[in-house]
Design a protein around this motif. Structure first.
Motif, PDB file in Angstrom:
ATOM      1  N   ILE A 106      75.227  17.403  65.908  1.00  0.00           N
ATOM      2  CA  ILE A 106      74.849  17.387  67.329  1.00  0.00           C
ATOM      3  C   ILE A 106      74.848  18.806  67.886  1.00  0.00           C
ATOM      4  CG2 ILE A 106      75.476  16.538  69.622  1.00  0.00           C
ATOM      5  CD1 ILE A 106      76.817  14.150  68.234  1.00  0.00           C
ATOM      6  N   LEU A 107      75.920  19.541  67.630  1.00  0.00           N
ATOM      7  CA  LEU A 107      76.014  20.917  68.112  1.00  0.00           C
ATOM      8  C   LEU A 107      74.973  21.801  67.455  1.00  0.00           C
ATOM      9  CD1 LEU A 107      79.919  21.301  68.033  1.00  0.00           C
ATOM     10  CD2 LEU A 107      78.470  20.773  70.008  1.00  0.00           C
ATOM     11  N   GLU A 108      74.764  21.611  66.160  1.00  0.00           N
ATOM     12  CA  GLU A 108      73.841  22.480  65.433  1.00  0.00           C
ATOM     13  C   GLU A 108      72.391  22.245  65.838  1.00  0.00           C
ATOM     14  OE1 GLU A 108      74.623  22.237  61.252  1.00  0.00           O
ATOM     15  OE2 GLU A 108      76.739  22.783  61.512  1.00  0.00           O
ATOM     16  N   ILE A 109      72.037  21.017  66.200  1.00  0.00           N
ATOM     17  CA  ILE A 109      70.684  20.771  66.702  1.00  0.00           C
ATOM     18  C   ILE A 109      70.466  21.527  68.002  1.00  0.00           C
ATOM     19  CG2 ILE A 109      69.168  19.006  67.683  1.00  0.00           C
ATOM     20  CD1 ILE A 109      70.340  17.062  65.596  1.00  0.00           C
ATOM     21  N   GLY A 110      71.462  21.512  68.894  1.00  0.00           N
ATOM     22  CA  GLY A 110      71.344  22.289  70.131  1.00  0.00           C
ATOM     23  C   GLY A 110      71.176  23.770  69.859  1.00  0.00           C
ATOM     24  N   ARG A 111      71.954  24.301  68.914  1.00  0.00           N
ATOM     25  CA  ARG A 111      71.824  25.725  68.567  1.00  0.00           C
ATOM     26  C   ARG A 111      70.453  26.023  67.957  1.00  0.00           C
ATOM     27  NH1 ARG A 111      77.200  25.136  65.661  1.00  0.00           N
ATOM     28  NH2 ARG A 111      78.784  25.353  67.291  1.00  0.00           N
ATOM     29  N   ALA A 120      62.924  21.066  73.783  1.00  0.00           N
ATOM     30  CA  ALA A 120      62.934  19.632  73.489  1.00  0.00           C
ATOM     31  C   ALA A 120      63.738  18.852  74.523  1.00  0.00           C
ATOM     32  CB  ALA A 120      63.494  19.380  72.085  1.00  0.00           C
ATOM     33  N   GLU A 121      63.950  19.433  75.707  1.00  0.00           N
ATOM     34  CA  GLU A 121      64.635  18.752  76.808  1.00  0.00           C
ATOM     35  C   GLU A 121      66.021  18.257  76.384  1.00  0.00           C
ATOM     36  OE1 GLU A 121      61.729  15.767  77.735  1.00  0.00           O
ATOM     37  OE2 GLU A 121      60.212  17.261  78.276  1.00  0.00           O
ATOM     38  N   PHE A 122      66.740  19.111  75.687  1.00  0.00           N
ATOM     39  CA  PHE A 122      68.062  18.780  75.156  1.00  0.00           C
ATOM     40  C   PHE A 122      69.084  18.795  76.290  1.00  0.00           C
ATOM     41  CE2 PHE A 122      72.072  19.799  72.983  1.00  0.00           C
ATOM     42  CZ  PHE A 122      72.019  18.946  71.885  1.00  0.00           C
ATOM     43  N   GLU A 123      69.811  17.700  76.452  1.00  0.00           N
ATOM     44  CA  GLU A 123      70.835  17.590  77.484  1.00  0.00           C
ATOM     45  C   GLU A 123      72.137  17.124  76.830  1.00  0.00           C
ATOM     46  OE1 GLU A 123      69.702  15.687  81.307  1.00  0.00           O
ATOM     47  OE2 GLU A 123      67.840  15.201  80.278  1.00  0.00           O
ATOM     48  N   ALA A 124      73.149  17.984  76.820  1.00  0.00           N
ATOM     49  CA  ALA A 124      74.446  17.644  76.219  1.00  0.00           C
ATOM     50  C   ALA A 124      75.286  16.880  77.233  1.00  0.00           C
ATOM     51  CB  ALA A 124      75.150  18.911  75.755  1.00  0.00           C
ATOM     52  N   ASN A 125      74.907  15.624  77.476  1.00  0.00           N
ATOM     53  CA  ASN A 125      75.501  14.831  78.560  1.00  0.00           C
ATOM     54  C   ASN A 125      76.528  13.806  78.097  1.00  0.00           C
ATOM     55  OD1 ASN A 125      73.712  16.149  80.201  1.00  0.00           O
ATOM     56  ND2 ASN A 125      72.254  14.462  80.306  1.00  0.00           N
ATOM     57  N   ASP A 126      76.794  13.716  76.801  1.00  0.00           N
ATOM     58  CA  ASP A 126      77.604  12.631  76.242  1.00  0.00           C
ATOM     59  C   ASP A 126      76.865  11.300  76.413  1.00  0.00           C
ATOM     60  OD1 ASP A 126      79.491  14.523  75.683  1.00  0.00           O
ATOM     61  OD2 ASP A 126      80.847  13.956  77.304  1.00  0.00           O
ATOM     62  N   TYR A 127      77.493  10.240  75.935  1.00  0.00           N
ATOM     63  CA  TYR A 127      76.938   8.909  76.180  1.00  0.00           C
ATOM     64  C   TYR A 127      78.072   7.909  76.281  1.00  0.00           C
ATOM     65  CZ  TYR A 127      77.523   7.180  71.343  1.00  0.00           C
ATOM     66  OH  TYR A 127      78.035   6.756  70.143  1.00  0.00           O
ATOM     67  N   LEU A 128      77.776   6.795  76.923  1.00  0.00           N
ATOM     68  CA  LEU A 128      78.755   5.731  77.097  1.00  0.00           C
ATOM     69  C   LEU A 128      78.413   4.587  76.155  1.00  0.00           C
ATOM     70  CD1 LEU A 128      79.202   5.435  80.979  1.00  0.00           C
ATOM     71  CD2 LEU A 128      80.508   6.819  79.368  1.00  0.00           C
ATOM     72  N   ALA A 182      74.263  13.789  72.980  1.00  0.00           N
ATOM     73  CA  ALA A 182      73.252  14.485  73.770  1.00  0.00           C
ATOM     74  C   ALA A 182      72.006  13.616  73.849  1.00  0.00           C
ATOM     75  CB  ALA A 182      72.915  15.833  73.137  1.00  0.00           C
ATOM     76  N   LEU A 183      71.085  14.038  74.710  1.00  0.00           N
ATOM     77  CA  LEU A 183      69.776  13.416  74.829  1.00  0.00           C
ATOM     78  C   LEU A 183      68.721  14.458  74.494  1.00  0.00           C
ATOM     79  CD1 LEU A 183      70.249  11.533  78.235  1.00  0.00           C
ATOM     80  CD2 LEU A 183      70.424  10.555  75.936  1.00  0.00           C
ATOM     81  N   VAL A 184      67.594  14.000  73.960  1.00  0.00           N
ATOM     82  CA  VAL A 184      66.538  14.917  73.569  1.00  0.00           C
ATOM     83  C   VAL A 184      65.207  14.189  73.686  1.00  0.00           C
ATOM     84  CG1 VAL A 184      66.477  14.318  71.094  1.00  0.00           C
ATOM     85  CG2 VAL A 184      65.984  16.680  71.811  1.00  0.00           C
ATOM     86  N   ASN A 185      64.141  14.958  73.865  1.00  0.00           N
ATOM     87  CA  ASN A 185      62.788  14.416  73.734  1.00  0.00           C
ATOM     88  C   ASN A 185      62.485  14.404  72.240  1.00  0.00           C
ATOM     89  OD1 ASN A 185      59.918  14.350  73.342  1.00  0.00           O
ATOM     90  ND2 ASN A 185      59.611  14.937  75.471  1.00  0.00           N
ATOM     91  N   PRO A 186      62.453  13.233  71.605  1.00  0.00           N
ATOM     92  CA  PRO A 186      62.353  13.200  70.145  1.00  0.00           C
ATOM     93  C   PRO A 186      61.037  13.734  69.608  1.00  0.00           C
ATOM     94  CG  PRO A 186      62.101  11.003  71.045  1.00  0.00           C
ATOM     95  CD  PRO A 186      62.513  11.882  72.184  1.00  0.00           C
ATOM     96  N   PHE A 187      59.957  13.552  70.358  1.00  0.00           N
ATOM     97  CA  PHE A 187      58.654  14.048  69.902  1.00  0.00           C
ATOM     98  C   PHE A 187      58.618  15.570  69.936  1.00  0.00           C
ATOM     99  CE2 PHE A 187      54.015  14.813  70.654  1.00  0.00           C
ATOM    100  CZ  PHE A 187      53.577  14.371  69.415  1.00  0.00           C
ATOM    101  N   GLY A 276      75.779  12.081  86.123  1.00  0.00           N
ATOM    102  CA  GLY A 276      75.932  12.813  84.869  1.00  0.00           C
ATOM    103  C   GLY A 276      74.804  12.610  83.882  1.00  0.00           C
ATOM    104  N   ARG A 277      73.901  11.676  84.157  1.00  0.00           N
ATOM    105  CA  ARG A 277      72.741  11.415  83.303  1.00  0.00           C
ATOM    106  C   ARG A 277      73.155  11.090  81.855  1.00  0.00           C
ATOM    107  NH1 ARG A 277      67.743  13.115  85.134  1.00  0.00           N
ATOM    108  NH2 ARG A 277      67.099  13.697  83.020  1.00  0.00           N
ATOM    109  N   GLU A 278      74.319  10.462  81.705  1.00  0.00           N
ATOM    110  CA  GLU A 278      74.763  10.086  80.366  1.00  0.00           C
ATOM    111  C   GLU A 278      73.828   9.036  79.770  1.00  0.00           C
ATOM    112  OE1 GLU A 278      78.403  10.954  82.918  1.00  0.00           O
ATOM    113  OE2 GLU A 278      76.598   9.705  83.102  1.00  0.00           O
TER     114      GLU A 278
END
Length: 440
Positions: A106-111, A120-128, A182-187, A276-278
């Protein structure tokens, strides 16, 4: 639903121009079959480890066209659909090792996205991971206790109904675990990854479907326009893995569906607590999930997992009305405050399901390697899988080559029965799973 577009929402967020198909015979070090996340991450890590390697990727359409570009965009530390079963089979230490490896991804994709300037609209928001029933709440309690043992710490906090609704104001929620993600635009991730891989010297042949693969000392990949002869071949075809004879009875393509709304107005956004847009994921095997997109649409996905006889993946299955009826009903239950929100997109895609609900990597005779079985949880796991396949292809004894995902004497591939038993068995298994989860 009226005025709904039966096209993948993500595909309209960025223009994709497919590259040229293979029109000749080529010779290379490694040929990767499949230009989705698994294949591209494998190519990326191979070139990073050994820049001189000549790597070719053959892709039936273009990167992001298949499951990688249709995903819901949740980047989660998911190890498998049933982590309790993995612990029972492999023990807590090996399960913890796999969990940490996927968590690092997860961290390495952001880096990676920042380093290579991929938007890619990466948002490190966590998830529930959320419960809506007493049975799901009991499952969360078990998951929390197991997570604490695997991490050697306190584990994630189990939130009660009031605390959960302070984060996401849905009246359906009765509790949740807040988990890193995190969330991302997969395309955009798939397209950006393809660009970076090409810039590293990998040749990607788009619109090049594979007709067959011949194993051997130097295996051959046969396509309509030419052949690729390589020292090693990696088959990473995701939900289409079953089209290759060694995997015919190992993988089934199951359809998952999604609805995407119009962009919400400020007034609509104000009706719910969700600052928080989780990401929101329901705590069951065949789940429903929700998230915001970058332009404040709501993506609502999952619902019934449909399998069609004889592994039918034809595009017309994308418009199955049964799935959308269930999704709309569930959306209204979760979000009654949005009764005026309109859905603009309705689409589906196939995910690769395996018997034990966890990825498989390994090697077959004839210099063939494989990676598949992400079961709809592949964004971070495919990144980890790229490292696994890199080390298997290069013959390295590493922490990745020893992860529980790698098939060996302690873990063998489990076959599905042939049709018509398969169709009946999948339907029966789904009903049994729902019954068990309702009483867990």
């Amino acid at each position: 639903m009226t005025d709904v577009k039966h096209v993948v929402y993500w595909h309209e967020t960025e223009h994709a121009e497919p590259g040229p198909p293979l029109r000749e015979s080529v010779d290379c070090d490694v040929c990767v079959v499949g230009g989705g996340y698994t294949g591209l991450w494998t190519a990326y890590f191979l070139k990073k480890a050994e820049p001189a390697l000549d790597v070719h990727v053959v892709e039936a359409e273009f990167s992001g066209h298949g499951a990688s570009g249709r995903a819901d965009g949740f980047v989660t530390p998911t190890v498998g659909k049933d982590i309790q079963a993995l612990v029972a089979r492999f023990g807590e230490q090996r399960t913890a090792d796999a969990s940490r490896a996927v968590g690092r991804s997860i961290l390495e994709i952001g880096r990676f996205l920042r380093r290579h300037k991929v938007d890619a609209e990466f948002e490190a928001n966590d998830y529930l991971l959320a419960a809506t029933t007493p049975a799901q709440l009991r499952r969360l309690e078990k998951d929390r206790a197991l997570a604490a043992r695997l991490s050697g710490g306190a584990g994630p906090a189990l939130l009660g109904a009031a605390e959960t609704r302070e984060l996401i104001g849905s009246p359906a929620l009765t509790g949740a675990l807040r988990t890193g993600g995190a969330l991302v635009n997969p395309f955009k991730l798939a397209r950006g990854l393809a660009r970076v891989v090409r810039e590293a010297g990998v040749v990607i042949h788009d619109r090049t479907p594979v007709l067959r693969v011949h194993p051997g000392v130097r295996p051959t990949v046969v396509t309509p326009g030419g052949r690729v002869v390589a020292d090693k071949v990696v088959i990473a075809a995701n939900a289409h893995q079953f089209t290759f004879p060694p995997f015919r009875d190992q993988v089934i393509p199951v359809w998952s569906y999604a609805l995407v709304t119009d962009p919400l107005t400020p007034a609509q956004l104000d009706r719910i607590a969700w600052e928080g847009r989780e990401g929101l994921v329901e705590a069951k095997t065949f789940l429903t999930c929700a998230r915001f997109t970058a332009d404040n649409r709501v993506l609502w996905a999952g619902g019934p997992a449909l399998y069609f006889r004889n592994r039918d993946t034809r595009r017309r299955r994308m418009n199955d009305p049964r799935a959308y009826r269930v999704l709309v009903e569930e959306f209204r239950r979760f979000f009654p405050m949005w009764d005026d929100v309109r859905f603009r997109y309705a689409y589906g895609g196939t995910v690769d399901i395996v018997r034990d609900f966890a990825p498989h990597f390994g090697q077959l005779p004839g210099n063939l390697f494989y990676g598949y079985g992400f079961c709809g949880n592949g964004i971070s796991a495919t990144h980890t899988g790229g490292k696994v396949l890199r080390d298997l292809v290069l013959g390295k004894d590493s922490e990745y080559a020893r992860l529980l995902y790698v098939d060996d004497d302690s873990r063998r591939r489990q076959a599905f029965p042939p049709e018509p038993l398969l169709y009946a068995g999948v339907r029966g298994a789904c009903r049994l799973m729902d019954w068990r989860e309702a009483r867990a």
